[in-house]
Motif scaffolding. Structure first.
Motif, PDB file in Angstrom:
ATOM      1  N   VAL A  99       1.070  -1.431  -0.607  1.00  0.00           N
ATOM      2  CA  VAL A  99      -0.657   0.117   0.351  1.00  0.00           C
ATOM      3  C   VAL A  99       0.644   1.333   0.171  1.00  0.00           C
ATOM      4  CG1 VAL A  99      -1.970  -1.420   1.434  1.00  0.00           C
ATOM      5  CG2 VAL A  99       0.542   0.083   2.785  1.00  0.00           C
ATOM      6  N   GLY A 100       0.449   2.804  -0.495  1.00  0.00           N
ATOM      7  CA  GLY A 100       0.615   3.845   0.089  1.00  0.00           C
ATOM      8  C   GLY A 100       1.904   3.894  -0.772  1.00  0.00           C
ATOM      9  N   GLY A 101       1.986   3.705  -2.794  1.00  0.00           N
ATOM     10  CA  GLY A 101       2.763   4.446  -3.447  1.00  0.00           C
ATOM     11  C   GLY A 101       2.404   4.851  -4.414  1.00  0.00           C
ATOM     12  N   TYR A 102       3.303   5.778  -4.873  1.00  0.00           N
ATOM     13  CA  TYR A 102       2.963   6.415  -5.982  1.00  0.00           C
ATOM     14  C   TYR A 102       3.748   6.364  -6.894  1.00  0.00           C
ATOM     15  CZ  TYR A 102       0.812   9.942  -8.954  1.00  0.00           C
ATOM     16  OH  TYR A 102       0.366  10.889  -9.215  1.00  0.00           O
ATOM     17  N   PRO A 103       3.819   6.724  -8.064  1.00  0.00           N
ATOM     18  CA  PRO A 103       2.509   6.562  -9.315  1.00  0.00           C
ATOM     19  C   PRO A 103       2.058   4.676  -9.082  1.00  0.00           C
ATOM     20  CG  PRO A 103       4.401   7.540 -10.254  1.00  0.00           C
ATOM     21  CD  PRO A 103       4.816   6.693  -8.984  1.00  0.00           C
ATOM     22  N   LYS A 104       0.967   4.838 -10.132  1.00  0.00           N
ATOM     23  CA  LYS A 104       0.669   3.692 -10.002  1.00  0.00           C
ATOM     24  C   LYS A 104       1.934   2.136 -10.451  1.00  0.00           C
ATOM     25  CE  LYS A 104      -3.027   2.665 -11.945  1.00  0.00           C
ATOM     26  NZ  LYS A 104      -4.299   2.678 -13.508  1.00  0.00           N
ATOM     27  N   GLY A 105       2.156   1.633  -9.082  1.00  0.00           N
ATOM     28  CA  GLY A 105       3.096   0.246  -9.843  1.00  0.00           C
ATOM     29  C   GLY A 105       1.669  -0.775 -10.058  1.00  0.00           C
ATOM     30  N   GLN A 106       2.931  -2.427 -10.047  1.00  0.00           N
ATOM     31  CA  GLN A 106       2.417  -3.705 -10.242  1.00  0.00           C
ATOM     32  C   GLN A 106       2.783  -4.511  -8.742  1.00  0.00           C
ATOM     33  OE1 GLN A 106       4.102  -5.333 -14.120  1.00  0.00           O
ATOM     34  NE2 GLN A 106       2.303  -6.653 -14.056  1.00  0.00           N
ATOM     35  N   ILE A 107       2.319  -6.006  -8.691  1.00  0.00           N
ATOM     36  CA  ILE A 107       2.177  -6.524  -7.791  1.00  0.00           C
ATOM     37  C   ILE A 107       2.393  -7.574  -9.086  1.00  0.00           C
ATOM     38  CG2 ILE A 107       1.686  -8.185  -6.614  1.00  0.00           C
ATOM     39  CD1 ILE A 107       0.297  -5.822  -4.742  1.00  0.00           C
ATOM     40  N   ARG A 108       3.807  -8.611  -8.548  1.00  0.00           N
ATOM     41  CA  ARG A 108       4.321  -9.435  -9.657  1.00  0.00           C
ATOM     42  C   ARG A 108       4.255 -11.174  -8.731  1.00  0.00           C
ATOM     43  NH1 ARG A 108       8.441  -7.128 -14.005  1.00  0.00           N
ATOM     44  NH2 ARG A 108       8.591  -9.244 -14.294  1.00  0.00           N
ATOM     45  N   TRP A 109       4.004 -12.082  -8.920  1.00  0.00           N
ATOM     46  CA  TRP A 109       4.401 -13.470  -8.635  1.00  0.00           C
ATOM     47  C   TRP A 109       5.415 -13.781  -8.907  1.00  0.00           C
ATOM     48  CZ3 TRP A 109       1.683 -14.691  -3.890  1.00  0.00           C
ATOM     49  CH2 TRP A 109       0.533 -12.881  -3.634  1.00  0.00           C
ATOM     50  N   PHE A 110       6.440 -14.944  -8.346  1.00  0.00           N
ATOM     51  CA  PHE A 110       7.603 -15.424  -8.652  1.00  0.00           C
ATOM     52  C   PHE A 110       7.301 -16.732  -7.831  1.00  0.00           C
ATOM     53  CE2 PHE A 110       8.968 -11.319  -9.347  1.00  0.00           C
ATOM     54  CZ  PHE A 110       8.650 -11.400 -11.027  1.00  0.00           C
ATOM     55  N   GLY A 111       7.649 -17.843  -8.528  1.00  0.00           N
ATOM     56  CA  GLY A 111       7.785 -19.220  -7.908  1.00  0.00           C
ATOM     57  C   GLY A 111       8.935 -19.508  -7.565  1.00  0.00           C
ATOM     58  N   GLU A 112       9.010 -21.112  -6.941  1.00  0.00           N
ATOM     59  CA  GLU A 112      10.322 -21.737  -6.413  1.00  0.00           C
ATOM     60  C   GLU A 112      11.673 -21.112  -7.268  1.00  0.00           C
ATOM     61  OE1 GLU A 112       8.551 -26.011  -5.116  1.00  0.00           O
ATOM     62  OE2 GLU A 112      10.624 -25.545  -4.414  1.00  0.00           O
ATOM     63  N   LEU A 113      11.670 -21.053  -8.882  1.00  0.00           N
ATOM     64  CA  LEU A 113      12.522 -21.236  -9.370  1.00  0.00           C
ATOM     65  C   LEU A 113      12.888 -19.654 -10.245  1.00  0.00           C
ATOM     66  CD1 LEU A 113      12.131 -24.725 -11.275  1.00  0.00           C
ATOM     67  CD2 LEU A 113      14.217 -24.018  -9.280  1.00  0.00           C
ATOM     68  N   ASN A 114      12.316 -19.277  -9.383  1.00  0.00           N
ATOM     69  CA  ASN A 114      12.190 -17.773  -9.741  1.00  0.00           C
ATOM     70  C   ASN A 114      10.838 -17.732 -11.610  1.00  0.00           C
ATOM     71  OD1 ASN A 114      12.222 -15.580  -8.219  1.00  0.00           O
ATOM     72  ND2 ASN A 114      14.316 -15.713  -9.935  1.00  0.00           N
ATOM     73  N   GLU A 115      10.804 -18.648 -11.969  1.00  0.00           N
ATOM     74  CA  GLU A 115       9.375 -17.863 -12.665  1.00  0.00           C
ATOM     75  C   GLU A 115       8.192 -17.671 -12.347  1.00  0.00           C
ATOM     76  OE1 GLU A 115      10.142 -20.539 -10.511  1.00  0.00           O
ATOM     77  OE2 GLU A 115       7.801 -21.613 -10.540  1.00  0.00           O
ATOM     78  N   GLU A 116       7.540 -17.020 -13.465  1.00  0.00           N
ATOM     79  CA  GLU A 116       6.853 -16.055 -13.252  1.00  0.00           C
ATOM     80  C   GLU A 116       5.410 -16.373 -13.449  1.00  0.00           C
ATOM     81  OE1 GLU A 116       7.617 -12.224 -14.545  1.00  0.00           O
ATOM     82  OE2 GLU A 116       5.593 -11.505 -13.415  1.00  0.00           O
ATOM     83  N   TRP A 117       4.934 -16.341 -12.152  1.00  0.00           N
ATOM     84  CA  TRP A 117       3.789 -16.266 -12.368  1.00  0.00           C
ATOM     85  C   TRP A 117       2.470 -15.272 -12.366  1.00  0.00           C
ATOM     86  CZ3 TRP A 117       2.434 -21.685 -12.388  1.00  0.00           C
ATOM     87  CH2 TRP A 117       2.656 -22.277 -12.448  1.00  0.00           C
ATOM     88  N   THR A 118       2.790 -14.725 -12.787  1.00  0.00           N
ATOM     89  CA  THR A 118       2.110 -12.791 -12.514  1.00  0.00           C
ATOM     90  C   THR A 118       0.518 -13.446 -13.303  1.00  0.00           C
ATOM     91  OG1 THR A 118       3.975 -11.861 -12.326  1.00  0.00           O
ATOM     92  CG2 THR A 118       1.382 -10.399 -13.097  1.00  0.00           C
ATOM     93  N   LYS A 119       0.882 -13.922 -14.627  1.00  0.00           N
ATOM     94  CA  LYS A 119      -0.562 -13.862 -15.514  1.00  0.00           C
ATOM     95  C   LYS A 119      -1.295 -15.020 -14.606  1.00  0.00           C
ATOM     96  CE  LYS A 119       1.272 -13.796 -19.618  1.00  0.00           C
ATOM     97  NZ  LYS A 119       2.454 -14.318 -20.721  1.00  0.00           N
ATOM     98  N   SER A 120      -1.483 -15.878 -13.640  1.00  0.00           N
ATOM     99  CA  SER A 120      -2.604 -16.303 -13.282  1.00  0.00           C
ATOM    100  C   SER A 120      -3.152 -15.731 -11.883  1.00  0.00           C
ATOM    101  CB  SER A 120      -1.757 -17.673 -12.692  1.00  0.00           C
ATOM    102  OG  SER A 120      -1.008 -18.401 -13.198  1.00  0.00           O
ATOM    103  N   ALA A 121      -2.449 -14.533 -11.314  1.00  0.00           N
ATOM    104  CA  ALA A 121      -3.323 -13.491 -10.220  1.00  0.00           C
ATOM    105  C   ALA A 121      -4.122 -12.698 -11.042  1.00  0.00           C
ATOM    106  CB  ALA A 121      -1.702 -13.039  -9.406  1.00  0.00           C
TER     107      ALA A 121
END
Ligand code: NAG
Ligand code: NAG
Length: 316
Positions: free
Chosen positions: A165-187
């Motif tokens: 919370v409480g950031g500016y400008p608009k940012g993004q949350i991204r997800w990564f798995g244990e091998l650092n592979e990205e999961w953001t598309k499932s979120a």
């Protein structure tokens, strides 16, 4: 003369004419872009530059304005501050008309402080004006992750919820798995803007039953793609296929069956023993009471005291 040189000639004439008419070799130079931190002191940097001839320059008027705001923020005119809106001041603590640093300070910078500012300076050798802009940034909080439901295991699946919370400008949350592979598309990410203009980010990552890994990382990125902070969540292993027996969330669980089985066996033994003891005790006291009653009927009177005592002893 070809077209290009005519162009340059015309440009030069206009430039020199304009320069002489407006500035008389006086120029206010501003940093084109300033960055301010939300809630902190911001500096809009501008300095009056003069040519060699214009030494001993004296400033008559300084006016700071913001695009889209009618009233000037700060005006110095003929030796005094004639206008000063709250939160704005000269950056130089004891600024005077001989000080060429006409920078502006903005206290407790708000999101609305973003924008384009104009600084106009009138001196005894002419006037000059320049624009400068302010960008506001606020750092997002360290992300926190919870699971829904509270107890999940790798076999149950569930949802991980990450909040920053409480950031500016608009940012993004991204997800990564244990091998650092990205999961953001499932979120899915939700963005809320608070009254103060700051952004709260919330992202839900769905973990499918059985195809879940042991660690997930949630990271918050600012608008220019720089990572600000991150948090980690460990999903307990949970061997039980029904998924009812999971460990503490956030800790890998020991194989549940190896702990539970001995506990169950020992527990049943203790309970069984207790039950047996209680039954035996009850039987004995019932028999005692029967004996007491027989004794009572025999020793109608006089024996009461003795009998009562004995009766109470058996109950105790
Ligand atoms: C102008 O003054 C401010 C505040 O004292 C200072 O931070 C800034 O560096 C100065 N700028 C120049 C160009 O001297
Ligand atoms: C974004 O984050 C990076 C790395 O932390 C930082 O260098 C950059 O200044 C940040 N940008 C903004 C606009 O906050």
């Amino acid at each position: 003369m070809n077209m290009a040189s005519i162009g340059i000639f015309i440009f030069t004439v206009i430039y020199i004419t304009a320069g002489n008419a407006n500035t008389g070799f006086v120029n206010v130079q501003c940093k084109t872009e300033n960055v301010g931190q939300y809630g902190q002191l911001s500096l809009l940097e501008c300095t009056v530059k003069t040519s060699q001839e214009a030494t001993d320059l004296e400033i008559r008027t300084v006016s700071w304005k913001k695009e889209g705001v009618d009233e000037p923020l700060l005006v110095f005119h003929q030796g005094e501050l004639t206008k000063k809106q709250p939160g704005y001041s000269f950056a130089e603590p004891s600024w005077n008309s001989r000080n060429m640093n006409v920078s502006l300070h903005i206290t407790n910078t708000a999101v609305e402080a973003q924008g384009v500012y104009t600084c106009t300076v009138v001196t005894d050798r002419g006037f000059t004006t320049s624009e400068t802009s302010l960008k506001v940034t606020a750092k997002y909080s360290k992300p926190t992750i919870i699971s829904e439901p509270e107890k999940i295991t790798q076999s149950t699946g569930g949802t991980l919820v990450c909040n920053s919370v409480g950031g500016y400008p608009k940012g993004q949350i991204r997800w990564f798995g244990e091998l650092n592979e990205e999961w953001t598309k499932s979120a899915e990410m939700e963005v809320k803007q608070t009254k103060s203009g700051l952004f709260d980010l919330l992202s839900r990552l769905t973990l499918l039953q059985g195809s879940t890994y042991s660690k997930y990382k949630c990271a918050v990125f600012n608008t220019s793609g720089g990572k600000e902070d991150e948090a980690m969540f460990e999903v307990p292993e949970g061997r039980d296929a029904s998924g009812r027996l999971g460990g503490e969330p956030g800790k890998p669980s020991a194989p549940v069956s190896t702990i539970v089985a001995p506990v169950v066996v020992i527990g049943s033994l203790i309970v069984g023993l207790l039950v047996v003891m209680v039954i035996l005790h009850k039987r004995r006291s019932r028999r005692d009471r029967r004996e007491v009653r027989t004794f009572e009927s025999e020793a109608e009177e006089g024996g009461h005291q003795e009998m009562d005592k004995e009766y109470q002893d058996t109950l105790a």
